[in-house]
Write a protein that holds these residues in place. Structure first.
Motif, PDB file in Angstrom:
ATOM      1  N   GLN A   1       0.851  -1.120  -0.010  1.00  0.00           N
ATOM      2  CA  GLN A   1       0.012  -0.092   0.017  1.00  0.00           C
ATOM      3  C   GLN A   1       0.936   1.247   0.046  1.00  0.00           C
ATOM      4  OE1 GLN A   1      -2.826   0.113   3.225  1.00  0.00           O
ATOM      5  NE2 GLN A   1      -4.562   1.032   1.933  1.00  0.00           N
ATOM      6  N   LEU A   2       0.592   2.254  -1.024  1.00  0.00           N
ATOM      7  CA  LEU A   2       1.157   3.525  -0.844  1.00  0.00           C
ATOM      8  C   LEU A   2       0.661   4.491  -0.127  1.00  0.00           C
ATOM      9  CD1 LEU A   2       2.055   3.609  -4.892  1.00  0.00           C
ATOM     10  CD2 LEU A   2       3.412   2.444  -3.011  1.00  0.00           C
ATOM     11  N   GLN A   3       1.549   5.464   0.522  1.00  0.00           N
ATOM     12  CA  GLN A   3       1.192   6.455   1.190  1.00  0.00           C
ATOM     13  C   GLN A   3       1.399   7.901   0.201  1.00  0.00           C
ATOM     14  OE1 GLN A   3       3.231   4.290   3.312  1.00  0.00           O
ATOM     15  NE2 GLN A   3       1.136   3.147   3.268  1.00  0.00           N
ATOM     16  N   VAL A   4       0.812   8.613   0.042  1.00  0.00           N
ATOM     17  CA  VAL A   4       1.154   9.851  -0.628  1.00  0.00           C
ATOM     18  C   VAL A   4       1.004  11.394   0.036  1.00  0.00           C
ATOM     19  CG1 VAL A   4       0.475  11.156  -2.637  1.00  0.00           C
ATOM     20  CG2 VAL A   4       0.268   8.775  -2.810  1.00  0.00           C
ATOM     21  N   VAL A   5       1.847  11.861   0.363  1.00  0.00           N
ATOM     22  CA  VAL A   5       1.798  13.089   1.272  1.00  0.00           C
ATOM     23  C   VAL A   5       2.528  14.344   0.236  1.00  0.00           C
ATOM     24  CG1 VAL A   5       2.629  14.176   3.260  1.00  0.00           C
ATOM     25  CG2 VAL A   5       2.227  12.049   3.391  1.00  0.00           C
ATOM     26  N   GLN A   6       1.819  15.277   0.120  1.00  0.00           N
ATOM     27  CA  GLN A   6       1.967  16.435  -0.816  1.00  0.00           C
ATOM     28  C   GLN A   6       2.092  17.707   0.123  1.00  0.00           C
ATOM     29  OE1 GLN A   6      -2.060  16.183  -2.853  1.00  0.00           O
ATOM     30  NE2 GLN A   6      -1.328  18.174  -3.266  1.00  0.00           N
ATOM     31  N   SER A   7       2.811  18.587  -0.340  1.00  0.00           N
ATOM     32  CA  SER A   7       3.078  19.767   0.153  1.00  0.00           C
ATOM     33  C   SER A   7       3.275  20.884  -0.576  1.00  0.00           C
ATOM     34  CB  SER A   7       4.007  19.900   1.226  1.00  0.00           C
ATOM     35  OG  SER A   7       5.488  19.394   0.367  1.00  0.00           O
ATOM     36  N   GLY A   8       3.305  22.066  -0.306  1.00  0.00           N
ATOM     37  CA  GLY A   8       3.431  23.292  -1.185  1.00  0.00           C
ATOM     38  C   GLY A   8       1.800  23.951  -1.576  1.00  0.00           C
ATOM     39  N   GLY A   9       2.177  24.782  -2.484  1.00  0.00           N
ATOM     40  CA  GLY A   9       0.828  25.684  -2.952  1.00  0.00           C
ATOM     41  C   GLY A   9       0.861  26.905  -2.405  1.00  0.00           C
ATOM     42  N   GLY A  10      -0.281  27.616  -2.409  1.00  0.00           N
ATOM     43  CA  GLY A  10      -0.339  28.925  -1.985  1.00  0.00           C
ATOM     44  C   GLY A  10      -0.923  30.249  -3.026  1.00  0.00           C
ATOM     45  N   ALA A  11      -0.667  31.385  -2.642  1.00  0.00           N
ATOM     46  CA  ALA A  11      -1.413  32.166  -3.585  1.00  0.00           C
ATOM     47  C   ALA A  11       0.039  32.954  -3.999  1.00  0.00           C
ATOM     48  CB  ALA A  11      -2.256  33.160  -2.500  1.00  0.00           C
ATOM     49  N   VAL A  12      -0.142  33.082  -5.603  1.00  0.00           N
ATOM     50  CA  VAL A  12       0.696  34.057  -6.167  1.00  0.00           C
ATOM     51  C   VAL A  12       0.298  34.841  -7.329  1.00  0.00           C
ATOM     52  CG1 VAL A  12       2.493  32.101  -5.825  1.00  0.00           C
ATOM     53  CG2 VAL A  12       1.038  31.973  -7.960  1.00  0.00           C
ATOM     54  N   GLN A  13       1.022  35.665  -7.665  1.00  0.00           N
ATOM     55  CA  GLN A  13       0.471  36.388  -8.872  1.00  0.00           C
ATOM     56  C   GLN A  13       0.747  35.775 -10.280  1.00  0.00           C
ATOM     57  OE1 GLN A  13      -0.410  39.753  -9.006  1.00  0.00           O
ATOM     58  NE2 GLN A  13      -0.467  40.118  -6.572  1.00  0.00           N
ATOM     59  N   ALA A  14       0.040  36.235 -11.051  1.00  0.00           N
ATOM     60  CA  ALA A  14       0.144  35.704 -12.475  1.00  0.00           C
ATOM     61  C   ALA A  14       1.722  35.809 -12.935  1.00  0.00           C
ATOM     62  CB  ALA A  14      -0.968  36.321 -13.430  1.00  0.00           C
ATOM     63  N   GLY A  15       1.990  34.739 -13.742  1.00  0.00           N
ATOM     64  CA  GLY A  15       3.395  34.932 -14.198  1.00  0.00           C
ATOM     65  C   GLY A  15       4.425  34.236 -13.057  1.00  0.00           C
ATOM     66  N   ALA A  16       4.109  33.936 -12.164  1.00  0.00           N
ATOM     67  CA  ALA A  16       4.960  33.376 -11.124  1.00  0.00           C
ATOM     68  C   ALA A  16       5.168  31.822 -11.264  1.00  0.00           C
ATOM     69  CB  ALA A  16       4.523  33.824  -9.520  1.00  0.00           C
TER      70      ALA A  16
END
Length: 121
Positions: A1-16
């Motif tokens: 069985q696999l475990q998947v943990v993700q991180s990151g994301g957020g609010a940015v301006q267009a072009g970033a």
């Protein structure tokens, strides 16, 4: 069985640029494929998650037309450049314990918890 943990994301301006990380563990064979999907406000309620990019266990990659040329996927992350407001949404990392490359949500068994990405104009 696999475990998947993700991180990151957020609010940015267009072009970033933005990098989303995905850690997959629990594979006994070391063979697994990873894909990223997103759910965006533009989609009709109840719509299937949209495939963004995928990487097979052999390193082959595939990208949605809407992100090709400004996105890079590895088994550990999704790097998105020149972000647009229409990229806003909740991003999900998914994994399947085999060599696979289709961007179809039903093909993936193990999912991360989701990461919010908001791109403002």
């Amino acid at each position: 069985q696999l475990q998947v943990v993700q991180s990151g994301g957020g609010a940015v301006q267009a072009g970033a640029s933005l990098r989303l990380s995905c850690v997959v563990s629990g594979s006994r064979s070391g063979v697994y494929s990873v894909a990223w999907f997103r759910q965006t406000p533009r989609q009709a309620p109840g719509s299937e998650r949209e495939g963004v990019a995928g990487i097979s266990s052999d390193g082959s990659t595939t990208y949605a037309e809407s992100v090709a040329g400004r996105t890079t996927i590895s088994q550990d992350y999704l790097q998105m450049n020149m972000l647009k407001p229409e990229d806003s949404g909740t991003y999900y990392c998914a994994a399947v314990p085999m060599r696979w490359l289709r961007l179809v949500p039903a093909d993936y068994t193990y999912w991360g918890q989701g990461s919010q990405v908001t791109v403002s104009s």
